[in-house]
Design an enzyme around this catalytic site. Structure first.
Site, PDB file in Angstrom:
ATOM      1  N   HIS A  17       0.859  -1.193   0.000  1.00  0.00           N
ATOM      2  CA  HIS A  17       0.000   0.000   0.000  1.00  0.00           C
ATOM      3  C   HIS A  17       0.891   1.237   0.000  1.00  0.00           C
ATOM      4  O   HIS A  17       1.280   1.743   1.061  1.00  0.00           O
ATOM      5  CB  HIS A  17      -0.932  -0.019   1.220  1.00  0.00           C
ATOM      6  CG  HIS A  17      -1.941   1.091   1.229  1.00  0.00           C
ATOM      7  ND1 HIS A  17      -3.162   0.979   1.859  1.00  0.00           N
ATOM      8  CD2 HIS A  17      -1.923   2.328   0.676  1.00  0.00           C
ATOM      9  CE1 HIS A  17      -3.846   2.092   1.701  1.00  0.00           C
ATOM     10  NE2 HIS A  17      -3.102   2.942   0.993  1.00  0.00           N
ATOM     11  N   HIS A  19       1.445   4.742  -2.663  1.00  0.00           N
ATOM     12  CA  HIS A  19       1.098   5.476  -3.893  1.00  0.00           C
ATOM     13  C   HIS A  19       2.380   6.049  -4.475  1.00  0.00           C
ATOM     14  O   HIS A  19       3.056   6.834  -3.808  1.00  0.00           O
ATOM     15  CB  HIS A  19       0.126   6.604  -3.573  1.00  0.00           C
ATOM     16  CG  HIS A  19      -1.148   6.115  -2.964  1.00  0.00           C
ATOM     17  ND1 HIS A  19      -2.286   5.905  -3.698  1.00  0.00           N
ATOM     18  CD2 HIS A  19      -1.445   5.746  -1.684  1.00  0.00           C
ATOM     19  CE1 HIS A  19      -3.246   5.437  -2.903  1.00  0.00           C
ATOM     20  NE2 HIS A  19      -2.755   5.339  -1.677  1.00  0.00           N
ATOM     21  N   HIS A 201      -9.274   0.894  -1.878  1.00  0.00           N
ATOM     22  CA  HIS A 201      -9.262   1.677  -0.642  1.00  0.00           C
ATOM     23  C   HIS A 201     -10.694   1.758  -0.111  1.00  0.00           C
ATOM     24  O   HIS A 201     -11.608   2.116  -0.862  1.00  0.00           O
ATOM     25  CB  HIS A 201      -8.811   3.109  -0.925  1.00  0.00           C
ATOM     26  CG  HIS A 201      -7.341   3.285  -1.042  1.00  0.00           C
ATOM     27  ND1 HIS A 201      -6.574   2.610  -1.941  1.00  0.00           N
ATOM     28  CD2 HIS A 201      -6.486   4.111  -0.358  1.00  0.00           C
ATOM     29  CE1 HIS A 201      -5.309   2.999  -1.806  1.00  0.00           C
ATOM     30  NE2 HIS A 201      -5.233   3.901  -0.853  1.00  0.00           N
ATOM     31  N   GLU A 204     -11.384   4.206   5.232  1.00  0.00           N
ATOM     32  CA  GLU A 204     -10.511   5.247   5.790  1.00  0.00           C
ATOM     33  C   GLU A 204     -11.416   6.371   6.295  1.00  0.00           C
ATOM     34  O   GLU A 204     -11.102   7.051   7.259  1.00  0.00           O
ATOM     35  CB  GLU A 204      -9.572   5.733   4.670  1.00  0.00           C
ATOM     36  CG  GLU A 204      -8.397   6.569   5.101  1.00  0.00           C
ATOM     37  CD  GLU A 204      -7.547   7.002   3.896  1.00  0.00           C
ATOM     38  OE1 GLU A 204      -7.986   6.817   2.735  1.00  0.00           O
ATOM     39  OE2 GLU A 204      -6.448   7.540   4.122  1.00  0.00           O
ATOM     40  N   ASP A 283       1.798   4.213   2.674  1.00  0.00           N
ATOM     41  CA  ASP A 283       0.789   5.027   1.978  1.00  0.00           C
ATOM     42  C   ASP A 283       1.459   6.094   1.089  1.00  0.00           C
ATOM     43  O   ASP A 283       1.568   5.900  -0.119  1.00  0.00           O
ATOM     44  CB  ASP A 283      -0.185   5.664   2.975  1.00  0.00           C
ATOM     45  CG  ASP A 283      -1.573   5.878   2.400  1.00  0.00           C
ATOM     46  OD1 ASP A 283      -1.807   5.483   1.252  1.00  0.00           O
ATOM     47  OD2 ASP A 283      -2.429   6.442   3.112  1.00  0.00           O
ATOM     48  N   ASP A 284       1.874   7.217   1.692  1.00  0.00           N
ATOM     49  CA  ASP A 284       2.430   8.351   0.926  1.00  0.00           C
ATOM     50  C   ASP A 284       3.669   8.873   1.653  1.00  0.00           C
ATOM     51  O   ASP A 284       3.655   9.991   2.199  1.00  0.00           O
ATOM     52  CB  ASP A 284       1.370   9.459   0.832  1.00  0.00           C
ATOM     53  CG  ASP A 284       0.140   9.013   0.075  1.00  0.00           C
ATOM     54  OD1 ASP A 284       0.216   8.925  -1.160  1.00  0.00           O
ATOM     55  OD2 ASP A 284      -0.885   8.724   0.715  1.00  0.00           O
TER      56      ASP A 284
HETATM   57  N1  ADE Z   1      -4.359   8.692  -2.486  1.00  0.00           N
HETATM   58  C1  ADE Z   1      -3.155   8.790  -1.953  1.00  0.00           C
HETATM   59  N2  ADE Z   1      -3.201   8.475  -0.647  1.00  0.00           N
HETATM   60  C2  ADE Z   1      -4.472   8.148  -0.367  1.00  0.00           C
HETATM   61  C3  ADE Z   1      -5.146   7.741   0.788  1.00  0.00           C
HETATM   62  N3  ADE Z   1      -4.519   7.582   1.952  1.00  0.00           N
HETATM   63  N4  ADE Z   1      -6.467   7.523   0.709  1.00  0.00           N
HETATM   64  C4  ADE Z   1      -7.118   7.676  -0.432  1.00  0.00           C
HETATM   65  N5  ADE Z   1      -6.529   8.073  -1.558  1.00  0.00           N
HETATM   66  C5  ADE Z   1      -5.208   8.295  -1.530  1.00  0.00           C
HETATM   67 ZN    ZN Z   2      -3.582   4.762   0.134  1.00  0.00          ZN
END
Ligand code: ADE
Ligand code: ZN
Length: 352
Positions: A17, A19, A201, A204, A283-284
């Site tokens: 997970h 991006h 996803h 969240e 995630d990011d």
């Molecule tokens: N795009 C990038 N990070 C995300 C996240 N945590 N939730 C949904 N879309 C995303």
């Molecule tokens: Zn994500």
């Protein structure tokens, strides 16, 4: 209990997970913005990296995405992304790309995947990693755009287009507010028909019923986040019984979704204790000042888990992956072997 971050850095790890756009180095964001004449609302893009909600985060994520214009930009992003993740001990990954914004702006999916494929290949060759792709639909663009993306991807795969050899499957991300997951039934059906693996996803920023719908109505094999599942004991049991993996991102849930004040309150330990197959991911990472080694260290610290428990979690990442069975066995073996070599000697003073 703390486990040294350097030990967790040396442990081979899987990530399911992440991006790829969210791994872009701040220097690269600023350089591409300058070259591609994309105005940034801050001199240093890092000044924008504070979020009060998922949707506020997404506005920053979309800005970062917008600096990617040419095939070379995608290749650079992919190369740097692999090199940076390898430095945190990541050896295998299935990473998301969400190209709706770029396609709407006139880029071709063929070009995006070709650039990514080139950069991932170069990064993997330099680091010894293996990095695969999941093409995500952006829910902000609606279900029709999602289905078209899946159909376009299937067509490119049939034609053997460059980069498609790395694409394992599809998913969806972006906003959850006001989105009925069932709108994506046609897109998920098209993906299944094309032989693509499926994740999504959910949970969240949406209830447990939406998480269940992604698996039970859309046919997804995994759920990304799946946080709200923890509120429904019967659903937790169903996910545990069926071994449906959740790709969780504890630090992201604190700093992006603002779902908990600290990682200590995250439900991952409770879900795992109930038998759910959970994995740890970033995630990011470049938008949250993180890497996979530091995420493992933060989790170990918050939950009081020792090195062996973190090794078990790393191996669960392999189980939840879309590798074939022989590759799963080989990678799990590699992690366990390396863990034996790395395992800290027992403290002679412990318990005295
Ligand atoms: N795009 C990038 N990070 C995300 C996240 N945590 N939730 C949904 N879309 C995303
Ligand atoms: Zn994500």
């Amino acid at each position: 209990m703390t486990v040294a971050v350097e030990l967790l850095r040396a442990l081979p790890k899987v990530e399911l997970h992440c991006h790829i756009e969210g791994t872009m180095r701040p220097e690269t964001v600023m350089d591409l913005a300058r070259r591609n004449h994309v105005p940034l609302p801050a001199n240093d893009v890092r000044d924008l990296y504070r979020y009060r909600s998922l949707d506020e985060f997404l506005s920053v994520f979309w800005l970062v995405q917008s600096v990617l214009v040419s095939r070379d930009d995608w290749a650079r992003l992919a190369y740097e992304s692999v090199v940076d993740a390898a430095a945190a001990g990541r050896v295998y990954a299935e990473v998301f790309v969400t190209p709706a914004r770029h396609l709407a702006a006139g880029q071709s999916l063929r070009g995006v995947l070709a650039g990514l494929g080139e950069g991932l290949a170069a990064g993997d060759a330099d680091t010894g990693c293996r990095t695969m792709l999941i093409v995500d639909m952006d829910r902000a663009y609606g279900p029709d755009a999602g289905r078209q993306l899946v159909e376009g991807l299937a067509q490119l795969r049939r034609a053997g287009a460059v980069g498609t050899e790395r694409v394992l499957g599809i998913g969806m991300d972006s906003t959850e507010i006001g989105v009925d997951p069932l709108g994506y039934v046609p897109a998920y059906r098209a993906a299944a028909a094309a032989g693509l693996r499926r994740t999504g996803h959910q949970g969240e920023n949406s209830p447990a019923t939406a998480v269940a719908a992604v698996v039970e109505q859309l046919g997804a094999e995994r759920v990304d986040h799946g946080l709200s599942l923890a509120h429904d004991a019967a659903l937790v049991q169903r996910f545990a019984d069926r071994r449906v993996p959740l790709t969780m991102c504890p630090t992201s849930n604190v700093v992006i979704a603002n779902a908990f004040p600290t990682v200590a309150e995250h439900p991952l330990p409770r879900l795992r204790a109930a038998g759910v197959l959970v994995t740890i991911n970033t995630d990011d990472p470049a938008l949250t000042n993180l890497d996979l080694a530091r995420e493992y260290a933060a989790c170990a610290q918050a939950w009081g888990w020792d090195f062996d428990q973190m090794v078990d979690l790393a191996v669960d990442g392999v189980s939840a992956s879309w590798l074939d069975e022989a590759d799963k066995r080989a990678l799990a073996e590699r992690i366990r072997t390396e863990a034996v070599r790395l395992r800290p000697a027992p403290d002679p003073l412990a318990g005295s």
